[in-house]
Design an enzyme around this catalytic site. Structure first.
Site, PDB file in Angstrom:
ATOM      1  N   ALA A  98       0.847  -1.201   0.000  1.00  0.00           N
ATOM      2  CA  ALA A  98       0.000   0.000   0.000  1.00  0.00           C
ATOM      3  C   ALA A  98       0.881   1.250   0.000  1.00  0.00           C
ATOM      4  O   ALA A  98       2.021   1.214   0.458  1.00  0.00           O
ATOM      5  CB  ALA A  98      -0.892  -0.019   1.235  1.00  0.00           C
ATOM      6  N   GLY A 152       0.631  -5.593   0.474  1.00  0.00           N
ATOM      7  CA  GLY A 152      -0.192  -5.563  -0.742  1.00  0.00           C
ATOM      8  C   GLY A 152       0.582  -6.032  -1.967  1.00  0.00           C
ATOM      9  O   GLY A 152      -0.021  -6.531  -2.928  1.00  0.00           O
ATOM     10  N   GLU A 162       0.290  -9.710  -1.861  1.00  0.00           N
ATOM     11  CA  GLU A 162      -1.110 -10.071  -2.115  1.00  0.00           C
ATOM     12  C   GLU A 162      -1.435  -9.968  -3.607  1.00  0.00           C
ATOM     13  O   GLU A 162      -2.171 -10.777  -4.157  1.00  0.00           O
ATOM     14  CB  GLU A 162      -2.034  -9.177  -1.279  1.00  0.00           C
ATOM     15  CG  GLU A 162      -1.922  -9.509   0.214  1.00  0.00           C
ATOM     16  CD  GLU A 162      -2.770  -8.607   1.085  1.00  0.00           C
ATOM     17  OE1 GLU A 162      -2.490  -7.392   1.098  1.00  0.00           O
ATOM     18  OE2 GLU A 162      -3.705  -9.113   1.732  1.00  0.00           O
ATOM     19  N   GLU A 188       1.914  -6.628   7.734  1.00  0.00           N
ATOM     20  CA  GLU A 188       0.853  -5.751   8.250  1.00  0.00           C
ATOM     21  C   GLU A 188       0.730  -5.784   9.766  1.00  0.00           C
ATOM     22  O   GLU A 188       0.458  -4.772  10.408  1.00  0.00           O
ATOM     23  CB  GLU A 188      -0.495  -6.126   7.614  1.00  0.00           C
ATOM     24  CG  GLU A 188      -0.667  -5.695   6.180  1.00  0.00           C
ATOM     25  CD  GLU A 188      -0.041  -6.637   5.156  1.00  0.00           C
ATOM     26  OE1 GLU A 188       0.685  -7.567   5.573  1.00  0.00           O
ATOM     27  OE2 GLU A 188      -0.280  -6.447   3.957  1.00  0.00           O
TER      28      GLU A 188
END
Ligand code: NAI
Length: 707
Positions: free
Chosen positions: A68, A109, A112, A132
């Site tokens: 992110a 992210g 992911e 995270e």
């Protein structure tokens, strides 16, 4: 490659029938809204292009994708569609095989995104992880649902609840990636092979978590028990566990929906706000408002340390570990030999634990040159003095340094309590002098208070801040005062501990409350570990200037008079039968009760909340005074000091941030009550009162003051 099209932060290229999409959003290819939008657009294009048979996603620069975009934290940009979690599904839904090329740090992210692809290849040294949890949240773009389906429950839990990344080789072993590649060319060849083998898309969401349901239920239960021990007081690891467990028990879509709910809840927690604060505070700390970012630095490629005692040795190791040659100078050969032996012993202990190779140990030792000749400091870029804590000794050493060090050398003192301005006066170049306050053990502790004295020049401060980074420390600029920032705030915190025991608590009560709050050790256990003789000596020195009407506890004095200097003598505030475990001691309780009687105090039960408030609020109040006096640049810098040098629990963000979390009104009111009862020392700092009255916070004060 032919057929090149670049739109914004995602580039499209063709290598024959393979499309290559390259994320290009420096510095780490974060998933900013522009990247998400562009990637979705390109995806649509390649799906509809009949000439394309498979797609490779990679990153420009040093990695695939860092996750992110932190610049979008707490902004509406984060919610611009497609959100990361939808984008990952879009990738997975693609009817043509998608291959992610993982290289460099591919975290959160970023991973992911790769899990949405049908195949993953990685460079051997890639860093792959879902960190995270370290920011108090959970992977929210399908990571908790896909990783356990891909690599099994236990391995996924290990990665997700600790946030610790693995390299490419380990990822291959775990099954996160399908092959190790050397770069884009081999990744494209892999994609071509997928087509040749007719393997087609392989969607992780369609898989089931391996293993028998009962066994998996046992793994989850065991994990919960383990987390209760390792993650006491934290929420995020448990949120991670809950979400991963859903991957076992729920269909993908439901688990995926629940992940979003848990993620939202985690994001709103004080724990996550505190961890994000800590992250930003540590980025901010290097910026010094009045010093231009492009100021010419004095290069530091060689150091000299005067004094090879506890601190000098540790400081020398910090330089040697970072590849910087260092000369260690002692007054006598005997002391020098002892110092070098301690350094060698330290390295040897690390080597025996398997954390240092023979070659690396030899290389590090090879960078440390012992000497008894002061003239050997002549070629050093920085000279750091770490001799006895006595002003006349320091001043005479600095007069020598002034005579022998190069004209453009930086001259630093490691004093912990003495006036750096007075030390600088012993030289003819006070603009080159500053304090470098390392913490013990200096080769381990990351904090470095960079003490800017009255005449220290800007380039010297900036150069030492850069040096701090080079030797893997977190430098924080502070001003000259007794104890600088950290130790000055430690004093009222410890004093509260003493007062609380005089009024009715016992050391073990205070320590328990502080440890439950998240510190690894409470103030009494810390004192015992550090050695009570050191605090006793400081107390005796302070006694000379202490106002007669100031409340003072002589308990430390009484304990030291019994020869109890803490863990090293087997007894202090506690007794230590095995040399390590702190056991409450009736002798100490008797001393404490006698003291209460002497003070005419009726001992009363003291609640946990009062213990916590008095210890922390007195520390916060001192922090506010430090800000008022301009001795720290920002409240968040003070937090960085406490997080890196004093074991303040990171999930609380640091003392000043904690004050903001509680609300400065509440902090101020509690201090007012103590002030009425116990006198001037408890008077809320003017800044604290002013912020409390205005309904403001330290964070707002930081923003107004330094932007
Ligand atoms: P130490 O007593 O272990 O070491 C001091 C060393 O300096 C001794 O080896 C001594 O032989 C040497 N020395 C004394 N005069 C000298 C001279 N004229 N030339 C060369 N060498 C000389 O003391 P420690 O603990 O290493 O402290 C050093 C400094 O660091 C002090 O200013 C102390 O306040 C400060 N400090 C200490 C911390 C700690 O936890 N020990 C933490 C932070 C700062």
């Amino acid at each position: 490659m032919a057929d090149t099209l670049s739109t914004g932060p995602v580039h499209y290229e063709r290598d024959g029938e393979i499309a290559v999409l390259t994320l290009d959003n420096p510095p780490v290819n974060a998933l900013a809204k522009e990247v998400r939008v562009a990637l979705a657009r390109h995806l649509e294009k390649v799906v509809n292009d009949d000439e394309v048979t498979a797609i490779v996603i990679c990153g420009a620069g040093r990695n695939l994708c860092g996750g992110a975009d932190i610049r979008e934290f707490n902004t509406p940009a984060r919610d611009v569609k497609p959100m990361s979690r939808d984008l990952v599904n879009l990738l997975e839904d693609c009817p043509k095989p998608m291959v992610a090329l993982i290289h460099g740090p591919t975290l959160g992210g970023g991973l992911e995104l790769a899990l949405g692809c049908h195949y993953r290849v990685a460079k051997a040294d890639a860093q792959i992880g879902l960190p995270e949890v370290q920011r108090g949240v959970i992977p929210g773009a399908g990571g908790t649902q896909r990783l356990p389906r891909l690599i099994g429950l236990e391995a996924a839990l290990d990665m997700i609840t600790t946030g610790v990344p693995v390299n490419g080789e380990k990822a291959l072993e775990l099954g996160i990636v399908d092959a190790i590649v050397s770069g884009l060319r081999t990744a494209v060849a892999f994609a071509r092979q997928v087509i040749d083998d007719n393997r087609g898309p392989r969607r992780i969401s369609a898989m089931k978590v391996a293993g028998d349901p009962d066994e998996n239920a046992t793994i989850i239960a065991n994990y919960r028990t383990k987390l209760a021990k390792t993650s006491r007081g934290l929420l995020a690891p448990f949120h991670c566990l809950e979400s991963v467990a859903n991957a076992v028990t729920l269909p993908f879509d439901e688990g995926w929906e629940r992940e979003a709910e848990i993620s939202r809840m985690a994001m709103a927690s004080a724990e996550s706000r505190s961890l994000v604060h800590a992250f930003f505070a540590e980025r901010q700390v290097a910026k010094i408002p009045d010093i231009p970012a492009d100021i010419a630095l004095r290069p530091i490629n060689k150091a000299a340390i005067i004094g090879a005692g506890t601190m000098g040795g540790g400081i020398a190791m910090s330089f040697a570990n970072a590849g910087i040659p260092v000369t260690v100078i002692e007054a006598s050969q005997e002391n020098l030999d002892n110092g070098m032996q301690r350094i060698q012993g330290n390295y040897d202990a690390t080597r025996k634990r398997g954390r240092l190779s023979d070659d690396e140990m030899a290389a590090r030792l090879g960078r440390i040159t012992p000497s008894t000749d002061y003239a050997d400091m002549a070629d050093a870029d920085i000279v750091i003095e770490a001799v006895f804590e006595e002003m006349d000794v320091k001043q005479s050493v600095f007069a020598e340094i002034d005579r022998l060090a190069r004209d453009d050398a930086i001259l630093a003192t490691n004093t912990s309590t003495l006036d750096v301005d007075a030390i600088a006066q012993a030289t003819k170049r006070p603009e080159s002098v500053l304090g470098t306050h390392f913490f013990s053990p200096a080769n381990v502790m990351t904090l470095l208070e960079v003490v800017r004295a009255e005449k220290t020049s800007q380039d010297v401060v900036a150069s030492v801040m850069a040096m701090a980074k080079a030797i893997n420390k977190v430098g924080v600029v502070v001003g000259v005062c007794d104890g600088f920032v950290g130790n000055r705030m430690l004093a009222p915190y410890f004093r509260q501990g003493d007062f609380l025991v005089e009024e009715g608590a016992l050391p073990q009560d205070v320590d328990r409350v502080i440890e439950e709050y998240g510190f690894r050790m409470g103030p009494f256990r810390v004192s015992d570990l550090a050695g009570l003789d050191i605090s006793w000596a400081i107390e005796k020195r302070r006694a000379e200037t202490r106002p007669a009407d100031e409340r003072f506890s002589p308990l430390l004095d009484s304990i030291c008079q019994l020869g109890r200097y803490g863990q090293k003598t087997g007894a202090g505030w506690y007794r230590y039968e095995d040399g390590r475990t702190a056991l409450p001691d009736p002798v100490v309780e008797e001393l404490i009760v006698a003291r209460s009687r002497e003070m005419d105090l009726n001992r009363r039960p003291i609640g946990d909340e009062e213990i916590l408030q008095r210890c922390l609020y007195s520390m916060i109040n001192e922090g506010a005074k430090i800000l008022e006096e301009g001795l720290a640049i920002r409240a968040s810098d003070i937090d960085v000091i406490w997080l890196n040098g004093y074991g303040f629990p990171r999930h609380r963000g640091g003392p000043m941030f904690y004050g903001d979390t509680v609300g400065l009104r509440a902090v101020c009111d509690t201090l007012d009550r103590c002030h009425r009862e116990w006198g001037d020392k408890w008077q809320p700092a003017a800044l604290l009162r002013q912020l409390a009255n205005a309904g403001s916070s330290f964070a707002e004060w930081d923003k107004r003051k330094v932007g």
